[in-house]
Every structure is written in structure tokens, then in C-alpha cells.
Design a protein around this motif. Structure first.
Motif, PDB file in Angstrom:
ATOM      1  N   GLU A 282      -6.329  -7.348  99.768  1.00 39.42           N
ATOM      2  CA  GLU A 282      -5.187  -6.424  99.814  1.00 39.42           C
ATOM      3  C   GLU A 282      -4.235  -6.675  98.643  1.00 39.42           C
ATOM      4  O   GLU A 282      -3.757  -5.742  97.991  1.00 39.42           O
ATOM      5  CB  GLU A 282      -4.446  -6.579 101.141  1.00 39.42           C
ATOM      6  CG  GLU A 282      -3.285  -5.603 101.313  1.00 39.42           C
ATOM      7  CD  GLU A 282      -2.599  -5.737 102.660  1.00 39.42           C
ATOM      8  OE1 GLU A 282      -1.511  -5.154 102.818  1.00 39.42           O
ATOM      9  OE2 GLU A 282      -3.155  -6.431 103.544  1.00 39.42           O
ATOM     10  N   LEU A 283      -3.964  -7.957  98.379  1.00 41.93           N
ATOM     11  CA  LEU A 283      -3.123  -8.310  97.239  1.00 41.93           C
ATOM     12  C   LEU A 283      -3.811  -7.905  95.938  1.00 41.93           C
ATOM     13  O   LEU A 283      -3.170  -7.378  95.014  1.00 41.93           O
ATOM     14  CB  LEU A 283      -2.831  -9.813  97.235  1.00 41.93           C
ATOM     15  CG  LEU A 283      -2.065 -10.359  96.021  1.00 41.93           C
ATOM     16  CD1 LEU A 283      -0.693  -9.692  95.907  1.00 41.93           C
ATOM     17  CD2 LEU A 283      -1.929 -11.878  96.113  1.00 41.93           C
ATOM     18  N   GLY A 284      -5.117  -8.134  95.877  1.00 40.32           N
ATOM     19  CA  GLY A 284      -5.875  -7.803  94.673  1.00 40.32           C
ATOM     20  C   GLY A 284      -5.840  -6.317  94.358  1.00 40.32           C
ATOM     21  O   GLY A 284      -5.773  -5.917  93.186  1.00 40.32           O
ATOM     22  N   GLN A 285      -5.881  -5.470  95.393  1.00 38.66           N
ATOM     23  CA  GLN A 285      -5.819  -4.025  95.182  1.00 38.66           C
ATOM     24  C   GLN A 285      -4.472  -3.608  94.593  1.00 38.66           C
ATOM     25  O   GLN A 285      -4.398  -2.707  93.762  1.00 38.66           O
ATOM     26  CB  GLN A 285      -6.075  -3.301  96.501  1.00 38.66           C
ATOM     27  CG  GLN A 285      -7.504  -3.459  97.028  1.00 38.66           C
ATOM     28  CD  GLN A 285      -7.696  -2.813  98.390  1.00 38.66           C
ATOM     29  OE1 GLN A 285      -6.825  -2.100  98.877  1.00 38.66           O
ATOM     30  NE2 GLN A 285      -8.840  -3.084  99.010  1.00 38.66           N
ATOM     31  N   GLN A 286      -3.416  -4.287  95.032  1.00 34.81           N
ATOM     32  CA  GLN A 286      -2.095  -3.990  94.485  1.00 34.81           C
ATOM     33  C   GLN A 286      -1.983  -4.487  93.035  1.00 34.81           C
ATOM     34  O   GLN A 286      -1.415  -3.809  92.176  1.00 34.81           O
ATOM     35  CB  GLN A 286      -1.017  -4.641  95.348  1.00 34.81           C
ATOM     36  CG  GLN A 286      -0.947  -4.068  96.767  1.00 34.81           C
ATOM     37  CD  GLN A 286       0.056  -4.819  97.635  1.00 34.81           C
ATOM     38  OE1 GLN A 286       0.533  -5.888  97.269  1.00 34.81           O
ATOM     39  NE2 GLN A 286       0.366  -4.262  98.796  1.00 34.81           N
ATOM     40  N   LEU A 287      -2.553  -5.669  92.787  1.00 36.51           N
ATOM     41  CA  LEU A 287      -2.514  -6.219  91.434  1.00 36.51           C
ATOM     42  C   LEU A 287      -3.332  -5.380  90.461  1.00 36.51           C
ATOM     43  O   LEU A 287      -2.961  -5.254  89.279  1.00 36.51           O
ATOM     44  CB  LEU A 287      -3.037  -7.661  91.447  1.00 36.51           C
ATOM     45  CG  LEU A 287      -2.198  -8.702  92.192  1.00 36.51           C
ATOM     46  CD1 LEU A 287      -2.912 -10.047  92.217  1.00 36.51           C
ATOM     47  CD2 LEU A 287      -0.809  -8.852  91.562  1.00 36.51           C
ATOM     48  N   SER A 288      -4.423  -4.809  90.939  1.00 32.16           N
ATOM     49  CA  SER A 288      -5.303  -4.031  90.059  1.00 32.16           C
ATOM     50  C   SER A 288      -4.619  -2.784  89.511  1.00 32.16           C
ATOM     51  O   SER A 288      -5.099  -2.190  88.534  1.00 32.16           O
ATOM     52  CB  SER A 288      -6.587  -3.638  90.812  1.00 32.16           C
ATOM     53  OG  SER A 288      -6.281  -2.790  91.912  1.00 32.16           O
ATOM     54  N   LEU A 289      -3.518  -2.373  90.129  1.00 32.42           N
ATOM     55  CA  LEU A 289      -2.773  -1.223  89.611  1.00 32.42           C
ATOM     56  C   LEU A 289      -2.197  -1.501  88.223  1.00 32.42           C
ATOM     57  O   LEU A 289      -1.890  -0.574  87.470  1.00 32.42           O
ATOM     58  CB  LEU A 289      -1.628  -0.862  90.573  1.00 32.42           C
ATOM     59  CG  LEU A 289      -2.039  -0.400  91.985  1.00 32.42           C
ATOM     60  CD1 LEU A 289      -0.805  -0.198  92.854  1.00 32.42           C
ATOM     61  CD2 LEU A 289      -2.856   0.890  91.915  1.00 32.42           C
ATOM     62  N   PHE A 290      -2.057  -2.774  87.903  1.00 32.50           N
ATOM     63  CA  PHE A 290      -1.485  -3.166  86.605  1.00 32.50           C
ATOM     64  C   PHE A 290      -2.551  -3.582  85.601  1.00 32.50           C
ATOM     65  O   PHE A 290      -2.235  -4.121  84.539  1.00 32.50           O
ATOM     66  CB  PHE A 290      -0.494  -4.318  86.803  1.00 32.50           C
ATOM     67  CG  PHE A 290       0.636  -3.986  87.732  1.00 32.50           C
ATOM     68  CD1 PHE A 290       1.754  -3.304  87.264  1.00 32.50           C
ATOM     69  CD2 PHE A 290       0.573  -4.324  89.077  1.00 32.50           C
ATOM     70  CE1 PHE A 290       2.798  -2.990  88.114  1.00 32.50           C
ATOM     71  CE2 PHE A 290       1.618  -4.016  89.938  1.00 32.50           C
ATOM     72  CZ  PHE A 290       2.733  -3.337  89.464  1.00 32.50           C
TER      73      PHE A 290
END
Length: 414
Positions: free
Chosen positions: A161-169
Motif C-alpha cells: 500500500e505504501l509502495g503504491q503511494q510512493l510509485s506516484l512519484f
């Protein structure tokens, strides 16, 4: 002036500088893979970053002299934020060069501003000790940077879940961009924190300092000698660090991708740990004596590393890092404490010496190809080390580092 909140800000800034500066190492293979380039083109990434020191350090000293350190620090974090954001949004090869040069320029501005500021805010007599403390944080950040990088990329690649948010950048095949997104956030936070800090300017004369005036400092023998000393230190540090893995593979059959890498990591770890002992010694011994002892220790370690057995080399190379630990801090503090005024301008000249360290590895490689013997080429490292040792003899600081008197002399009463 003693202002310990300012000292804390400077120490945190040292941590940030190291966190960014030592980021190129762990992401270097990923950069090559992302841009599908060879080692030659990939070499322009660190070149674009460190070339900024050579071009920006002296102008940074002039700006600090005229506008004050706070202005320079604010400008630096603004440039760093812009460079990091550009890198994240437009990560083409050409824009990467621009972004890294911009970030490198910001780091040069910070280095030039915070050294004289630390000297003033913490007290001239305590500058050497505070400088070693800053070097300790510098090493801690260098150790933490690759750990944070691997952790964030692991989250992105596992799709958490954190990784999906980080991948936005990030962008496809460029997961490493998350580190520059993080650095953009850090730069903005530091920009805001610094803007609320009260940082008094150094008392200046009414005369305007120009570039010609700053360059004229090269006529000062003391400034030139300490400029050479800084160049020697950076060359020595980079020369050893960049040669360890190749040397161990060539003469002792050590795998450069596994055990060789571990030895390099130990070199940086002991360089950090050495700061702790150095910090303690500077409270009870003169800085010149500490520099002398550590220089001799580094020389002995290098001799054992170059001519010793495999088992000895595996210990001696990291040990050399331990003895290098206090050199930058002591040389810089002795340099600034050896002049009466114009510390920001002199700091700019000394920081320009950082770019001189880039010459060490090419010189070692050139001599190795001529002689066919890497051992012979590594002997060139004793030249800068010898000059650093000489500093402990000829340096004449106007203000000595503060030491604790273990045995106080009885004062006579009138």
C-alpha cells in the motif's frame, strides 16, 4: 557569539548534505540500467554533481560575505528543492545533468556557509570538536542513505500500500526517483525551518568584497596551503575508497561484488566511528597533535594494506578509514582559525578544493597502466598524506581548540 540552536541547525544540515551526496553511490547501477548507458556516460552523473563545487564555492563565499550565511542557506535549499523536483518530473538524461548540477551547486553553497557559521555559533575554541561532531553525522547519513533507498524501492517493487503511494512519484524503470522526491520534501522542510531561525550576520567592514578580492586570497600563503591540504584530503579519501575493491580482486582474488563491497562499506563505517574517538581526543589534546597521530596511523595502515597478506589487507584498508576520520574537520578548523577575517570567502576557497579530489583515481589508474603494478600506483597516495602530516607541523592557528585541563595548576594569590 554562541548560539546552540544555530549549531543544531548546522549539524542537521551536514546530515542532509551527506544524505544527498552519498546517494549517487547506491543508485549508480540503477542509473546505468535506467538510461541504458555505459560507464563513460554514467560518469557524467557524479561529474555534474561535483563539478558544481569547483564552480560555485568561491561565488558562494562572496555571497555569504555580503548577504550572510542565512541568505546562502535559504538559497541553497531553494536550489536543491528545484533541482530535485525537476529530476522527478523530467528525468531525461539531459535534465538529469542539469538537476544534479543544480543540487551539487546547492550542496556547495551549504558547505561554504555552514562551516564559518558553525565556527561562530559554537565558539572558535570549540570549532574543531563541533566540526568532528558534524563529520560524525555526515558519516551516519552516508550509512543511512542506501538503507532508506533499498527500503523505499522494496516497498515500490512489492506493490504494498505504501509502495503504491510512493510509485506516484516515480516512473517505470526509475524507482530510484523516489529518493529525489524525498530530498525535495527534506529541502522544503529545511527551507522553512531556516527561514524562522535567527542567524546573526558576521560583522563585516564597509568595503564591498568582489570576486577579484576573493581570488586575491590565493596570494595569502596560509590560504593556499590549506587549500592544498583540503585537496589532498579529498584526493586521499577518494583514492583509497575507489581502489579497495579493485586492489583486493587483483592481488588477493576477492570478489569485488561481495566481499570487496563489504570492505569498502567497512572503510566508511570506521571513518564514521573514528570521529567518536577524534571528538574525545580533541577535548584533551591539541588539534595539531591529533592530526599528527592520525596521519601516522593512516600511513601505517596503508603500508600494511598495500604490502600485507590478504588477511591483513582486509583489516588494514578499513583501518585507514578510521584514521582519515578527523582529517577534514581538523584541517578545515585549523584553516579558518589561522586567519583574522573573511572566513566566508576563505571557506569558499577551501571548499573549492573538494573538486581537486577527483584527480586521485585517474592518476592512480594512469600510473598503474604505465607500471603494470597497482601497488606502485597506490604509493602516490603517500604524497597527499605526507602533506596532511606536514600541516600538523606548520599550522599556526590564532585560536586553538578548547581542551579540558585534567590537572589544574594552582593559582597564586596576591
Amino acid at each position: 557569539m554562541k548560539a546552540y540552536p544555530v549549531v543544531l541547525l548546522v549539524l542537521i544540515t551536514f546530515f542532509v548534505i551527506s544524505f544527498v551526496t552519498n546517494l549517487l553511490g547506491p543508485i549508480f547501477p540503477a542509473l546505468i540500467e535506467s538510461y541504458q548507458i555505459g560507464l563513460l556516460l554514467a560518469g557524467f552523473f557524479p561529474f555534474a554533481f561535483f563539478a558544481a563545487y569547483g564552480l560555485m564555492s568561491i561565488p558562494a563565499g562572496l555571497i555569504a560575505q555580503q548577504k550572510g550565511e542565512k541568505f546562502v542557506i535559504l538559497l541553497a535549499f531553494l536550489l536543491a528543492a528545484i533541482g530535485a523536483i525537476v529530476f522527478v518530473l523530467l528525468p531525461s538524461f539531459a535534465m538529469a545533468m542539469f538537476a544534479l548540477f543544480t543540487i551539487g551547486s546547492a550542496m556547495a553553497l551549504l558547505q561554504v556557509a555552514i562551516n564559518p557559521l558553525l565556527r561562530r555559533a559554537g565558539g572558535e575554541q570549540h570549532f574543531a570538536a563541533f566540526s568532528v561532531a558534524a563529520q560524525l553525522l555526515f558519516g551516519a547519513a552516508a550509512t543511512l542513505s542506501p538503507i532508506v533507498y533499498s527500503s523505499l524501492v522494496a516497498h515500490i517493487q512489492t506493490g504494498s500500500e505504501l509502495g503504491q503511494q510512493l510509485s506516484l512519484f516515480t516512473q517505470p524503470n526509475k524507482d530510484w526517483l523516489i529518493m529525489y522526491a524525498l530530498f525535495a520534501v527534506i529541502s522544503i522542510v529545511m527551507l522553512l525551518v531556516t527561514s524562522f531561525m535567527t542567524i546573526p550576520k558576521e560583522q563585516q567592514s564597509s568595503q564591498t568584497l568582489r570576486l577579484s578580492d576573493s581570488l586575491a586570497l590565493f596570494k595569502d600563503k596560509t590560504v593556499v596551503l590549506f587549500f592544498i591540504a583540503i585537496s589532498c584530503y579529498v584526493g586521499l579519501e577518494q583514492g583509497i575508497a575507489n581502489s579497495i575493491s579493485v586492489f583486493l580482486a587483483t592481488y588477493h582474488g576477492v570478489d569485488p561484488m561481495t566481499q570487496g563491497t563489504d570492505v569498502v562499506s567497512q572503510f566508511w563505517l570506521l571513518l564514521t566511528i573514528g570521529c567518536i574517538l577524534g571528538l574525545a581526543l580533541l577535548k584533551v589534546m591539541d588539534a595539531k597533535l591529533v592530526l599528527k597521530l592520525f596521519s601516522i596511523g593512516a600511513a601505517c595502515s596503508l603500508v600494511f594494506a598495500i604490502f600485507g597478506s590478504k588477511e591483513i589487507a582486509l583489516i588494514a584498508f578499513p583501518a585507514s578509514g578510521f584514521f582519515l576520520s578527523i582529517m577534514w574537520s581538523v584541517i578545515f578548523s585549523l584553516g579558518l582559525n589561522s586567519i583574522v577575517k573573511g572566513h566566508s570567502a576563505v571557506s569558499g576557497i577551501l571548499c573549492t578544493g573538494i573538486v581537486g579530489g577527483a584527480l586521485a583515481s585517474p592518476i592512480i589508474g594512469f600510473i598503474a597502466e604505465l607500471s603494470g603494478d597497482l601497488r606502485i600506483s597506490l604509493l602516490v597516495l603517500f604524497i597527499p598524506l605526507g602533506f596532511i602530516l606536514s600541516v600538523s607541523f606548520w599550522a599556526k592557528p590564532l585560536v586553538k581548540n578548547h581542551t579540558i585541563q585534567l590537572i589544574k595548576k594552582r593559582e597564586a594569590l596576591d
